[in-house]
Design a protein around this motif. Structure first.
Motif, PDB file in Angstrom:
ATOM      1  N   VAL A 265      15.254  34.660 -11.580  1.00 38.19           N
ATOM      2  CA  VAL A 265      14.959  33.415 -12.314  1.00 38.19           C
ATOM      3  C   VAL A 265      14.478  33.755 -13.724  1.00 38.19           C
ATOM      4  O   VAL A 265      14.851  33.097 -14.702  1.00 38.19           O
ATOM      5  N   LEU A 266      13.688  34.816 -13.826  1.00 34.83           N
ATOM      6  CA  LEU A 266      13.195  35.200 -15.158  1.00 34.83           C
ATOM      7  C   LEU A 266      14.369  35.598 -16.064  1.00 34.83           C
ATOM      8  O   LEU A 266      14.412  35.220 -17.238  1.00 34.83           O
ATOM      9  N   ALA A 267      15.329  36.346 -15.511  1.00 35.10           N
ATOM     10  CA  ALA A 267      16.496  36.735 -16.317  1.00 35.10           C
ATOM     11  C   ALA A 267      17.260  35.494 -16.774  1.00 35.10           C
ATOM     12  O   ALA A 267      17.757  35.429 -17.911  1.00 35.10           O
ATOM     13  N   TYR A 268      17.328  34.501 -15.904  1.00 27.24           N
ATOM     14  CA  TYR A 268      18.039  33.256 -16.244  1.00 27.24           C
ATOM     15  C   TYR A 268      17.292  32.494 -17.345  1.00 27.24           C
ATOM     16  O   TYR A 268      17.899  31.989 -18.287  1.00 27.24           O
ATOM     17  N   ASN A 269      15.959  32.470 -17.238  1.00 26.81           N
ATOM     18  CA  ASN A 269      15.176  31.631 -18.157  1.00 26.81           C
ATOM     19  C   ASN A 269      14.740  32.319 -19.447  1.00 26.81           C
ATOM     20  O   ASN A 269      14.514  31.647 -20.462  1.00 26.81           O
ATOM     21  N   GLN A 270      14.611  33.645 -19.449  1.00 26.18           N
ATOM     22  CA  GLN A 270      13.961  34.278 -20.608  1.00 26.18           C
ATOM     23  C   GLN A 270      14.709  34.084 -21.947  1.00 26.18           C
ATOM     24  O   GLN A 270      14.038  34.001 -22.984  1.00 26.18           O
ATOM     25  N   PRO A 271      16.050  33.931 -21.957  1.00 25.73           N
ATOM     26  CA  PRO A 271      16.683  33.671 -23.263  1.00 25.73           C
ATOM     27  C   PRO A 271      16.217  32.351 -23.883  1.00 25.73           C
ATOM     28  O   PRO A 271      16.237  32.195 -25.101  1.00 25.73           O
ATOM     29  N   ASN A 272      15.814  31.392 -23.038  1.00 22.37           N
ATOM     30  CA  ASN A 272      15.378  30.079 -23.534  1.00 22.37           C
ATOM     31  C   ASN A 272      13.852  29.966 -23.640  1.00 22.37           C
ATOM     32  O   ASN A 272      13.339  28.875 -23.888  1.00 22.37           O
ATOM     33  N   ALA A 273      13.146  31.056 -23.390  1.00 20.39           N
ATOM     34  CA  ALA A 273      11.679  31.007 -23.399  1.00 20.39           C
ATOM     35  C   ALA A 273      11.142  32.214 -24.167  1.00 20.39           C
ATOM     36  O   ALA A 273      10.530  33.119 -23.583  1.00 20.39           O
ATOM     37  N   PRO A 274      11.359  32.271 -25.486  1.00 15.33           N
ATOM     38  CA  PRO A 274      11.010  33.479 -26.246  1.00 15.33           C
ATOM     39  C   PRO A 274       9.526  33.822 -26.209  1.00 15.33           C
ATOM     40  O   PRO A 274       9.169  35.006 -26.165  1.00 15.33           O
ATOM     41  N   GLN A 275       8.636  32.815 -26.190  1.00 13.55           N
ATOM     42  CA  GLN A 275       7.196  33.133 -26.170  1.00 13.55           C
ATOM     43  C   GLN A 275       6.795  33.746 -24.831  1.00 13.55           C
ATOM     44  O   GLN A 275       6.003  34.684 -24.772  1.00 13.55           O
ATOM     45  N   ALA A 276       7.360  33.201 -23.759  1.00 16.26           N
ATOM     46  CA  ALA A 276       7.075  33.749 -22.429  1.00 16.26           C
ATOM     47  C   ALA A 276       7.615  35.174 -22.356  1.00 16.26           C
ATOM     48  O   ALA A 276       6.944  36.084 -21.842  1.00 16.26           O
ATOM     49  N   ARG A 277       8.796  35.369 -22.880  1.00 13.84           N
ATOM     50  CA  ARG A 277       9.413  36.699 -22.855  1.00 13.84           C
ATOM     51  C   ARG A 277       8.523  37.716 -23.599  1.00 13.84           C
ATOM     52  O   ARG A 277       8.273  38.814 -23.097  1.00 13.84           O
ATOM     53  N   ALA A 278       8.031  37.308 -24.766  1.00 14.38           N
ATOM     54  CA  ALA A 278       7.187  38.227 -25.557  1.00 14.38           C
ATOM     55  C   ALA A 278       5.890  38.528 -24.811  1.00 14.38           C
ATOM     56  O   ALA A 278       5.442  39.685 -24.758  1.00 14.38           O
ATOM     57  N   ALA A 279       5.283  37.502 -24.219  1.00 16.08           N
ATOM     58  CA  ALA A 279       4.018  37.711 -23.499  1.00 16.08           C
ATOM     59  C   ALA A 279       4.228  38.657 -22.314  1.00 16.08           C
ATOM     60  O   ALA A 279       3.421  39.557 -22.053  1.00 16.08           O
ATOM     61  N   LEU A 280       5.333  38.477 -21.602  1.00 12.18           N
ATOM     62  CA  LEU A 280       5.595  39.312 -20.418  1.00 12.18           C
ATOM     63  C   LEU A 280       6.003  40.724 -20.813  1.00 12.18           C
ATOM     64  O   LEU A 280       5.680  41.685 -20.113  1.00 12.18           O
ATOM     65  N   ALA A 281       6.703  40.841 -21.942  1.00  9.72           N
ATOM     66  CA  ALA A 281       7.051  42.184 -22.427  1.00  9.72           C
ATOM     67  C   ALA A 281       5.761  42.945 -22.742  1.00  9.72           C
ATOM     68  O   ALA A 281       5.628  44.129 -22.424  1.00  9.72           O
ATOM     69  N   GLY A 282       4.800  42.243 -23.323  1.00 11.13           N
ATOM     70  CA  GLY A 282       3.509  42.868 -23.611  1.00 11.13           C
ATOM     71  C   GLY A 282       2.787  43.284 -22.330  1.00 11.13           C
ATOM     72  O   GLY A 282       2.151  44.330 -22.270  1.00 11.13           O
ATOM     73  N   ALA A 283       2.905  42.450 -21.304  1.00 12.72           N
ATOM     74  CA  ALA A 283       2.172  42.717 -20.052  1.00 12.72           C
ATOM     75  C   ALA A 283       2.838  43.797 -19.207  1.00 12.72           C
ATOM     76  O   ALA A 283       2.158  44.548 -18.508  1.00 12.72           O
ATOM     77  N   LEU A 284       4.166  43.866 -19.268  1.00 13.77           N
ATOM     78  CA  LEU A 284       4.898  44.772 -18.365  1.00 13.77           C
ATOM     79  C   LEU A 284       5.470  45.994 -19.070  1.00 13.77           C
ATOM     80  O   LEU A 284       5.862  46.965 -18.427  1.00 13.77           O
ATOM     81  N   GLY A 285       5.570  45.929 -20.401  1.00 14.53           N
ATOM     82  CA  GLY A 285       6.208  47.019 -21.159  1.00 14.53           C
ATOM     83  C   GLY A 285       7.706  46.758 -21.284  1.00 14.53           C
ATOM     84  O   GLY A 285       8.282  45.975 -20.522  1.00 14.53           O
ATOM     85  N   GLY A 286       8.350  47.407 -22.264  1.00 17.52           N
ATOM     86  CA  GLY A 286       9.789  47.214 -22.480  1.00 17.52           C
ATOM     87  C   GLY A 286      10.074  45.903 -23.189  1.00 17.52           C
ATOM     88  O   GLY A 286       9.145  45.161 -23.532  1.00 17.52           O
ATOM     89  N   ASP A 287      11.363  45.603 -23.404  1.00 15.47           N
ATOM     90  CA  ASP A 287      11.667  44.326 -24.076  1.00 15.47           C
ATOM     91  C   ASP A 287      12.522  43.408 -23.202  1.00 15.47           C
ATOM     92  O   ASP A 287      13.017  42.375 -23.658  1.00 15.47           O
ATOM     93  N   ASP A 288      12.717  43.792 -21.933  1.00 12.16           N
ATOM     94  CA  ASP A 288      13.462  42.943 -20.988  1.00 12.16           C
ATOM     95  C   ASP A 288      12.595  42.760 -19.746  1.00 12.16           C
ATOM     96  O   ASP A 288      12.726  43.500 -18.759  1.00 12.16           O
ATOM     97  N   PRO A 289      11.660  41.787 -19.786  1.00 10.93           N
ATOM     98  CA  PRO A 289      10.712  41.651 -18.666  1.00 10.93           C
ATOM     99  C   PRO A 289      11.399  41.469 -17.310  1.00 10.93           C
ATOM    100  O   PRO A 289      10.921  42.015 -16.310  1.00 10.93           O
ATOM    101  N   ALA A 290      12.537  40.758 -17.270  1.00 10.06           N
ATOM    102  CA  ALA A 290      13.191  40.529 -15.975  1.00 10.06           C
ATOM    103  C   ALA A 290      13.687  41.849 -15.392  1.00 10.06           C
ATOM    104  O   ALA A 290      13.444  42.155 -14.211  1.00 10.06           O
TER     105      ALA A 290
END
Ligand code: NAD
Length: 353
Positions: A265-290
């Motif tokens: 679901v994250l892979a499906y949604n992250q292109p449309n949710a840039p702020q969430a993607r950035a926050a999760l990239a910070g939390a998990l590392g890398g630039d593709d949180p899904a």
């Protein structure tokens, strides 16, 4: 960029400390509960008995019949037991199933609940109740069921098996992920979400290495608290909708289903949710949180396919029909083709795309 937002804090007390199980009596004083009924699953009866013994005559009794999805008849019997024993409150010691039972009693009786969570599911932080009757699960929101007090004692989680610790931890992360792109997202909740995901991802390896590791257990429960607060504060989207059907209709296990579905679901949604993607990239590392989350889950030895949880491929159409039948907010429009691809990958265990 800060968008406009609305935020409402939920009225509850939280205690967090190793050994805080022994502070329940103080919470009872604070809430003016003189006698409490202790709720648990049959598997956690011993823990409930220990709590009762430590409370002496302030324990009205133990009701250790909590079950997954809160069957209506169990809720009714728990409520009758509380009345018969003249309990002025309940102490729910356990995971989401036990806390769900406490909420069902509160919904009917208005009795205050002290929740003592022993998994990372997060129910203790929400005003959401659920009841199952004749195979159908009803859910709703009511302030009455929000625990008046939550006692987090990381020591109680050391007995949670490693497999369930991992999947329950990812279940918690799912609340934070969907809170980050929720229609009612807000800055404070987003901070809690990112920190919750970070704390869980940082703690799970330590739990796998040593299930009794104090610091790792503290970190994970702290993360679960934050993620649960996100669930209580926002409206969930596609991920929770899919998992509701997997659990409610197909009877798949709660935490493992969340674990398999979340990266997809994250892979499906992250292109449309840039702020969430950035926050999760910070939390998990890398630039593709899904992708990162899927790799982490696989590395932690948790399930990555719905097939291995017992779902049949033909069940995908059942999930599709129910997910598409009801409108709900999601950052990316949910199309039939998109959902088919997502569920097929989650079913077979392919990486998210
Ligand atoms: P659970 O409560 O069903 O627990 C699973 C099993 O693990 C049970 O046998 C339990 O006794 C055992 N267990 C729990 N903690 C343990 C520990 N520390 N040591 C050893 N055994 C332990 O599982 P869950 O994932 O916590 O909860 C799932 C349920 O909670 C689902 O029905 C879900 O819908 C509900 N839930 C509701 C909300 C909400 O806001 N209403 C939020 C999250 C989950």
């Amino acid at each position: 960029m800060i968008a406009g937002f609305a935020y409402e804090a939920l009225p509850m007390r939280v205690r967090f400390a190793s050994g805080s199980l022994h502070e329940i009596a103080q919470e009872m004083d604070h809430l003016r509960i003189d006698r409490a009924l202790i709720l648990a699953t049959p598997e956690q009866r011993e823990l409930a008995d220990d709590v009762a013994a430590s409370l002496g005559d302030r324990a009205a009794g133990v009701f250790a019949e909590a079950r997954m999805h809160v069957p209506v008849d169990v809720a009714r019997r728990a409520g009758e037991t509380a009345r018969r024993l003249r309990a002025s409150g309940c102490i729910a010691v356990g995971g989401g199933s036990t806390i769900g039972l406490g909420k069902a009693v509160a919904l009917d009786s208005g009795l205050p609940i002290i929740a003592v969570p022993t998994t990372y599911a997060g129910s203790e932080m929400t005003p959401i109740w659920g009841l199952t009757e004749d195979g159908a699960k009803r859910t709703g929101r009511d302030r009455k069921v929000l625990p008046a007090s939550v006692v987090y004692d990381p020591d109680l989680t050391t007995t949670l098996p490693v497999g369930l610790s991992v999947t329950s931890g990812v279940n918690a992360m799912a609340h934070a992920v969907e809170a980050l792109y929720a229609p009612d997202a807000s800055p404070l909740v987003s901070l809690m979400a990112a920190e919750g995901v970070r704390a869980l991802a940082a703690s799970i390896p330590g739990i796998i290495a040593d299930p009794a590791a104090g610091e790792a257990r503290k970190g994970a429960l702290y993360g679960a608290w934050l993620c649960g607060a996100c669930l209580g504060a926002t409206t969930m989207s596609l991920h929770h909708k899919i998992c509701h059907v997997l659990g409610g209709t197909l009877d798949l296990p709660h935490a493992p289903s969340h674990t398999v579905v979340l990266p997809h679901v994250l892979a499906y949604n992250q292109p449309n949710a840039p702020q969430a993607r950035a926050a999760l990239a910070g939390a998990l590392g890398g630039d593709d949180p899904a992708g990162r989350l899927w790799e982490l889950i696989r590395g932690w030895g948790a399930p990555v396919s719905l097939r291995e949880l017992g779902m049949k491929e033909t069940d995908i159409t059942i999930v599709m029909a129910q997910v598409l039948a009801q409108p709900y907010a999601n950052p990316r429009p949910v199309t039939r083709d998109g959902l088919t691809a997502l569920l097929t990958r989650a079913w077979s265990g392919e990486p998210p795309a």
